[in-house]
Design an enzyme around this catalytic site. Structure first.
Site, PDB file in Angstrom:
ATOM      1  N   HIS A   1       0.815  -1.217   0.000  1.00 31.96           N
ATOM      2  CA  HIS A   1       0.000   0.000   0.000  1.00 31.96           C
ATOM      3  C   HIS A   1       0.844   1.261   0.000  1.00 31.96           C
ATOM      4  O   HIS A   1       0.425   2.295  -0.502  1.00 31.96           O
ATOM      5  CB  HIS A   1      -1.021  -0.038   1.133  1.00 31.96           C
ATOM      6  CG  HIS A   1      -2.139  -0.955   0.792  1.00 31.96           C
ATOM      7  ND1 HIS A   1      -2.134  -2.276   1.151  1.00 31.96           N
ATOM      8  CD2 HIS A   1      -3.243  -0.759   0.036  1.00 31.96           C
ATOM      9  CE1 HIS A   1      -3.217  -2.851   0.653  1.00 31.96           C
ATOM     10  NE2 HIS A   1      -3.901  -1.962  -0.020  1.00 31.96           N
TER      11      HIS A   1
ATOM     12  N   ASP B   1      -4.709  -8.178  -4.424  1.00 38.84           N
ATOM     13  CA  ASP B   1      -4.898  -9.250  -3.455  1.00 38.84           C
ATOM     14  C   ASP B   1      -5.155 -10.588  -4.125  1.00 38.84           C
ATOM     15  O   ASP B   1      -4.740 -11.628  -3.619  1.00 38.84           O
ATOM     16  CB  ASP B   1      -6.053  -8.901  -2.502  1.00 38.84           C
ATOM     17  CG  ASP B   1      -5.565  -7.971  -1.405  1.00 38.84           C
ATOM     18  OD1 ASP B   1      -4.477  -8.235  -0.848  1.00 38.84           O
ATOM     19  OD2 ASP B   1      -6.239  -6.977  -1.116  1.00 38.84           O
TER      20      ASP B   1
ATOM     21  N   GLU C   1     -11.255 -10.755  -4.522  1.00 39.77           N
ATOM     22  CA  GLU C   1      -9.857 -10.605  -4.103  1.00 39.77           C
ATOM     23  C   GLU C   1      -9.237 -11.900  -3.605  1.00 39.77           C
ATOM     24  O   GLU C   1      -8.030 -11.965  -3.406  1.00 39.77           O
ATOM     25  CB  GLU C   1      -9.760  -9.585  -2.968  1.00 39.77           C
ATOM     26  CG  GLU C   1     -10.284  -8.221  -3.340  1.00 39.77           C
ATOM     27  CD  GLU C   1      -9.925  -7.176  -2.322  1.00 39.77           C
ATOM     28  OE1 GLU C   1      -8.914  -6.503  -2.511  1.00 39.77           O
ATOM     29  OE2 GLU C   1     -10.669  -7.041  -1.327  1.00 39.77           O
TER      30      GLU C   1
ATOM     31  N   CYS D   1      -9.871  -3.109 -10.432  1.00 41.69           N
ATOM     32  CA  CYS D   1      -9.391  -1.901  -9.751  1.00 41.69           C
ATOM     33  C   CYS D   1      -8.028  -2.111  -9.104  1.00 41.69           C
ATOM     34  O   CYS D   1      -7.525  -1.240  -8.411  1.00 41.69           O
ATOM     35  CB  CYS D   1     -10.405  -1.417  -8.729  1.00 41.69           C
ATOM     36  SG  CYS D   1     -10.682  -2.600  -7.408  1.00 41.69           S
TER      37      CYS D   1
HETATM   38  C1  PEP Z   1      -6.686  -4.956  -4.719  1.00 42.74           C
HETATM   39  O1  PEP Z   1      -6.473  -5.800  -3.835  1.00 42.74           O
HETATM   40  O2  PEP Z   1      -6.398  -5.145  -5.916  1.00 42.74           O
HETATM   41  C2  PEP Z   1      -7.285  -3.661  -4.363  1.00 42.74           C
HETATM   42  C3  PEP Z   1      -7.637  -2.798  -5.281  1.00 42.74           C
HETATM   43  O3  PEP Z   1      -7.408  -3.374  -3.042  1.00 42.74           O
HETATM   44  P1  PEP Z   1      -6.165  -2.896  -2.151  1.00 42.74           P
HETATM   45  O4  PEP Z   1      -4.991  -2.693  -3.046  1.00 42.74           O
HETATM   46  O5  PEP Z   1      -6.572  -1.651  -1.455  1.00 42.74           O
HETATM   47  O6  PEP Z   1      -5.985  -4.057  -1.223  1.00 42.74           O
HETATM   48 MG    MG Z   2      -7.362  -5.486  -1.895  1.00 41.84          MG
END
Ligand code: PEP
Ligand code: MG
Length: 590
Positions: free
Chosen positions: A209, A476, A452, A523
């Site tokens: 992140h 994920d 995910e 996403c």
């Molecule tokens: C993902 O897991 O691809 C996602 C968009 O969520 P995050 O990156 O916030 O875990």
């Molecule tokens: Mg995620």
């Protein structure tokens, strides 16, 4: 001497500037820039602190009983000597006058510089004096705590007791590059208001992140650079090559000239892409592609609109909850934040994902990671929300209320079980009931689930029974399918978006959504990766959500794509029968 440090490329571009080293020292101080006319007052604060410590030590010395151990008096002598040492005092003055660092930041920076000199000493006795120096600086800092700075950090940014609390303005004109061992996503978020031209961290994976926030800031960044923070010295000139994942330290004039040239090329490329802003994203064979933005804060909505996003595909709401020392935002505060995002998007839809904390996104600095063996498999995302229904419903009520003012999609992270889906939807009903009971107006929302974990992808039909839309979180999904910690640079080479198992899951979810006429978006970071665009289009994806800075480059790929050629190729890739290098729009491979 020029040398380079290699890591993982996480945000593209070239940054050239001086290194600001955020040391992982135990001293907990705020960092901010002062104005030039405040320099004298800031130096005076340090002088005052130092004099107070000297007086205290001299008093101790005077009161020392005659039979006190010799070591004790010798120790006081050393501390007094260090307090007057020009290496410390002159250096602190330098950081305040030349760099406009606040007094505490200047002190800890100079401590770092002198401590390194001690580390390099041959003589063991002298080497060990580093600990004395640290104690002396700590004493000064303690004194200074009681004497507040005439230069308060901006009130809009909550003061957190963290060493990485860098609250910056643009008073410094030398480009600065931040080098740190690690930065939490919350720290990164604060740096959004900062002057840094680039980042390098020792740890982290491509889709950690911290890397995601760096990418959203659209400045070059390298993570997983191992010992970078130990090899670079405060104020060294460095180049960050965000494309290659390299930091070059103390570059020669020839290297500097080469990178200066590349920097100008990147700027020209951006200008060229900017012309696509108002062009609709349509493939050569006429498919309209939805290009949405991922945002972390309501204020990011303006950037999303400027980048030509047709909505927000992922508002990572957890960033509203971070770095607040457990003081979670209440319903009204959240409602205002969601409304601000909606207003910022000027009538375009906003997909708000409910809080996703845990794993590499701790709420605060003290990571929950430390206390569990496998945090990514623990109480994270929807599991966290369902474990605290009152907190969850506070968020749901805030979202539902905001939905009275614009088009809102409500998205739930990391669902894996049917009973979790049912509990989640029951909480939404309860939240609506609570608003009804209060007579509070609220709006309609489309409900969506993130895909995910492999379990969710494999039971996509069940998910589609319950939800209006799906959003594939590839970050994920890859992590959980391949059992690779996305934040761990040691296994980063195994983190593979093109792994056949991952592609199979992604392809199946897209296909099932299309069969049932429901929208499926991606996403995760693959949506903003230009090398993945054609394959995702070939797999049938029509909705992509990414950092605003990536939208125009992806749009360029879309405009050149012909899904009539990409679809059969993508199917062959799924079967393992086709090379992964994508066909060009004319069907040839390149
Ligand atoms: C993902 O897991 O691809 C996602 C968009 O969520 P995050 O990156 O916030 O875990
Ligand atoms: Mg995620």
């Amino acid at each position: 001497m020029t040398f380079s440090v290699h890591g993982l490329a996480v945000a593209r571009g070239i940054a050239i500037g001086r290194a600001v080293l955020v040391a992982s020292s135990r001293m907990d101080v705020a960092h901010y820039f002062v104005k030039p006319d405040q320099v004298e007052a800031e130096i005076e604060r340090v002088r005052h602190g130092r004099n107070a410590v000297m007086e205290e030590l001299q008093r101790l010395q005077a009161d020392m009983p005659a039979d006190a151990p010799h070591e004790l008096t010798a120790l006081l002598d050393v501390h007094l000597m260090l307090l007057q040492d020009e290496a410390l005092t002159g250096g602190v003055k330098h950081w305040i006058t030349e760099r406009l660092y606040n007094a505490e930041w200047a002190l800890t920076t100079q401590l770092e510089v002198v401590a390194r000199q001690f580390d390099e000493m041959e003589d063991e006795y002298l080497r060990e004096r580093k600990a004395d120096l640290e104690q002396v600086v700590e004493r000064i800092l303690r004194y200074m705590k009681g004497v507040s700075s005439p230069v308060a950090p901006p009130p809009s940014s909550p003061r957190r007791k963290t060493q990485q609390d860098l609250l910056l303005d643009d008073t410094v004109d030398v480009p600065l590059v931040l080098v740190a061992h690690d930065l939490s996503p919350a720290d990164m978020l604060q740096f959004k208001q900062s002057v840094f031209a680039g980042f390098v961290t020792d740890v982290g994976g491509k889709t950690s992140h911290t890397a995601i926030v760096a990418r959203s800031m659209d400045i070059p960044a390298v993570v997983g650079a191992r010992a970078a923070s130990q090899l670079v010295r405060q104020d060294d000139w460095v180049i960050i090559d965000g494309d290659a994942g390299v930091m070059i330290v103390d570059p020669s004039p020839i290297i500097l000239a080469e990178y200066g040239f590349r920097q100008r090329q990147v700027a020209l490329e951006r200008e060229r892409l900017a012309r696509l802003r108002h062009t609709p994203a349509v493939t050569l064979d006429g498919h309209k592609i939805e290009l949405l933005a991922n945002i972390e804060q309501p204020g990011d909505a303006a950037t999303a609109v400027r980048a030509g996003a047709v909505g927000v595909g992922l508002f990572r709401s957890e960033f509203l909850f971070m770095g607040r020392n457990g003081n979670l935002p209440g319903e009204d505060e959240q409602y205002r934040a969601y409304r601000e995002a909606l207003d910022g998007m000027q009538g375009l839809p906003v997909t708000i994902r409910t809080i996703d904390v845990g794993a590499d996104k701790p709420l605060d600095h003290k990571s929950h990671k430390d206390s569990y063996l496998n945090p990514a498999l623990g109480l994270r995302a929807i599991r966290w929300s369902l474990a605290d229904p009152a907190m969850f419903r506070t968020q749901l009520r805030a979202v539902l209320r905001a939905a009275a003012h614009g088009k809102v999609n409500l998205l739930f992270p990391m669902l894996a079980h049917t009973h979790e889906i049912q509990q989640t939807l029951a909480q939404v009903d309860l939240a609506r009931g609570e608003l009804d009971a209060r007579g509070e107006p609220y709006g309609p929302v489309q409900l969506g689930a993130m895909i995910e974990v492999p379990a969710a992808a494999l039971m996509v039909r069940t998910f589609l029974k319950y939800f209006d839309f799906l959003s594939i979180g590839t970050n994920d999904l890859i992590q959980y399918t391949l059992a690779i910690d996305r934040a761990d640079e040691a296994v980063a080479h195994l983190y593979d978006p093109l792994h056949p198992a991952v592609l199979r899951l992604v392809g199946d979810v897209i296909a099932e959504g299309a069969r049932q006429g429901k929208s499926v978006c991606v996403c995760g970071e693959t949506a903003g990766d230009v090398t993945m665009t054609r394959l995702l289009l070939g797999l049938g994806l029509r909705s992509f959500s990414m950092h605003p800075a990536q939208i125009l480059a992806i749009k360029q790929e879309v405009l050149r794509a012909d899904t009539r050629k990409l679809s059969p190729w993508a199917q062959q890739v799924l079967e393992g029968d086709a090379p992964l290098n994508r066909p060009a729009s004319d069907g040839s491979f390149g």
